[in-house]
Design an enzyme around this catalytic site. Structure first.
Site, short mmCIF file in Angstrom:
data_model
loop_
_atom_site.label_atom_id
_atom_site.label_comp_id
_atom_site.label_asym_id
_atom_site.label_seq_id
_atom_site.Cartn_x
_atom_site.Cartn_y
_atom_site.Cartn_z
N ARG A 1 22.84 -22.92 -64.76
CA ARG A 1 21.51 -23.42 -64.18
C ARG A 1 20.77 -23.06 -63.13
NH1 ARG A 1 23.31 -29.57 -65.61
NH2 ARG A 1 25.31 -28.68 -64.65
N LYS B 1 23.90 -28.58 -58.83
CA LYS B 1 25.39 -29.41 -58.69
C LYS B 1 25.40 -29.54 -57.25
CE LYS B 1 27.68 -30.13 -61.10
NZ LYS B 1 27.91 -31.63 -61.75
N TYR C 1 22.34 -33.19 -58.04
CA TYR C 1 23.25 -34.11 -58.56
C TYR C 1 24.53 -34.03 -57.51
CZ TYR C 1 21.58 -34.24 -63.28
OH TYR C 1 20.57 -34.40 -64.27
N HIS D 1 27.34 -36.89 -57.30
CA HIS D 1 28.52 -37.62 -57.93
C HIS D 1 29.65 -37.65 -56.66
CE1 HIS D 1 26.81 -37.10 -61.94
NE2 HIS D 1 26.84 -36.16 -61.81
N GLU E 1 21.62 -38.49 -59.97
CA GLU E 1 22.22 -39.47 -60.81
C GLU E 1 22.25 -40.95 -60.30
OE1 GLU E 1 25.45 -38.33 -58.01
OE2 GLU E 1 24.00 -37.49 -59.00
N ASP F 1 32.51 -35.90 -64.30
CA ASP F 1 31.98 -35.78 -63.01
C ASP F 1 31.63 -37.06 -62.24
OD1 ASP F 1 30.01 -36.77 -64.48
OD2 ASP F 1 28.54 -35.20 -64.41
#
Length: 361
Positions: free
Chosen positions: A15, A75, A94, A96, A118, A270
């Site tokens: 992505r 990510k 993101y 996490h 998130e 994740d």
């Protein structure tokens, strides 16, 4: 402001944070955009398209990090990328962090201001930047689970849709949020017998009405989760506590009690995973077998369909990227208050309370 987009280097991650269309929007707001060469290739966007949209394409990630005020990613940054972040820079991606404490520590040391997709949360507690990837992960969870139920993949050899005279396969979905609801829709579409568990009884009423009683709806509890997991051929874990480690749904003893060749798909991996036996896998090696049960625990499930995922993600993130570029972190947060819980790291500290508690702070 200088906005930077780098090529994702997490394993099997194809992505990209923004498409040429998104770049055009940012440039139209008067900002400069730097794009690492080949950043969009995995999603089907060539460097030339970024240049035509007004971006400057550079050869290395180092150049992007050095020149950018705002770095937009998909990510969490990898160790070599964390080393390139600096004080005064803003990172939007993101993260996490509950599942990646080393990333949290690295971001604190770097001095960067980091916002996590998130944990951006609306007043109604919905998660606008997590939702699109949750929907895609939910759909893919059933595709993956159905495939790995095949005997050559280590599964028990069950076809979810069955056949006339042969019972359909059994799917249990734990959690009826964005991921679980989309998993449910796919499982029903394949003709499986489906049970969904959730703590929210109102959500179960909605599902019962939507599917006309064709889906078993069960109030979630430890005993119910164990019972309906043992019933199923395929179990999908789709639970979430924003910013926190995912709750454990099945103990190791529970997993040992499942039938040989059953499949567990852990969408929550994740956030640390929701099955005691889960450990993160990749698209290159998506499964492992433990206690004769196939585990699918890919940490970036939507990365399997990067074109769709990139477009869906940008639809949600672009207005926030523009706001951050136009107004900075404080101005954007004032304009869009839902960004406030998205702020995870600032001035060397974890500032999101849930994330901090999950990291033991």
């Amino acid at each position: 402001m200088h906005v930077g987009i780098v090529r994702e280097i997490k394993k099997n991650e194809r992505r990209v944070a923004l498409t040429p269309t998104g770049v055009h929007e940012i440039v139209d707001h008067g900002h400069d955009v730097l794009v690492e060469s080949e950043a969009g290739a995995g999603s089907g966007f060539a460097d030339l398209l970024y240049e035509e949209a007004g971006a400057k394409v550079v050869d290395t990630a180092q150049e992007v990090f050095e020149e950018s005020d705002l770095v937009v990613r998909v990510k969490e940054p990898q160790p070599e990328e964390i080393a390139m972040l600096r004080e005064g820079q803003t990172l939007f991606t993101y993260l996490h962090l509950a599942a990646y404490p080393d990333v949290a520590a690295g971001l604190q040391e770097s001095g960067v201001t980091a916002l996590a997709y998130e944990t951006v949360q609306m007043p109604d507690r919905s998660l606008p930047l997590l939702a699109p990837m949750s929907r895609i992960a939910g759909k893919l969870s059933i595709q993956a689970g159905a495939h790995h139920l095949e005997a050559p993949q280590g599964g028990k050899g069950v076809l979810l849709g069955g056949d006339p005279g042969v019972a359909a396969g059994k799917v249990t979905i734990i959690g009826a949020g964005a991921a679980g609801s989309n998993a449910l829709d796919m499982a029903v579409g394949l003709g499986a017998r489906v049970t969904v568990l959730d703590l929210n009884l109102n959500r179960l009423v909605e599902i019962d009405a939507l599917y006309g009683g064709r889906v078993n709806t069960v109030a979630s509890s430890k005993a119910a989760v164990r019972e309906w997991s043992m019933w199923a051929d395929l179990v999908v874990g789709a639970v979430l506590v924003p910013g926190a480690h995912a709750p454990r749904l099945l103990t190791e003893e529970d997993v040992m009690a499942l039938e040989r060749g059953s499949v567990l798909v852990d969408i929550a991996i994740d956030q640390g995973g929701c099955f005691a036996t889960s450990r993160e896998t990749t698209h290159a090696e998506p499964t492992f077998v433990k206690h004769d049960v196939v585990h699918f625990c890919v940490g970036n499930i939507p990365g399997a369909v990067p074109r769709t995922s990139t477009l869906a993600l940008e639809n949600s993130t672009l207005p926030y990227v523009v706001a951050l570029a136009d107004h900075g972190v404080d101005g954007a947060t004032e304009l869009r208050p839902e960004l406030a819980p998205g702020l995870n790291v600032r001035d060397g500290k974890i500032v999101n309370e849930v994330v901090r508690e999950s990291l033991g702070g």
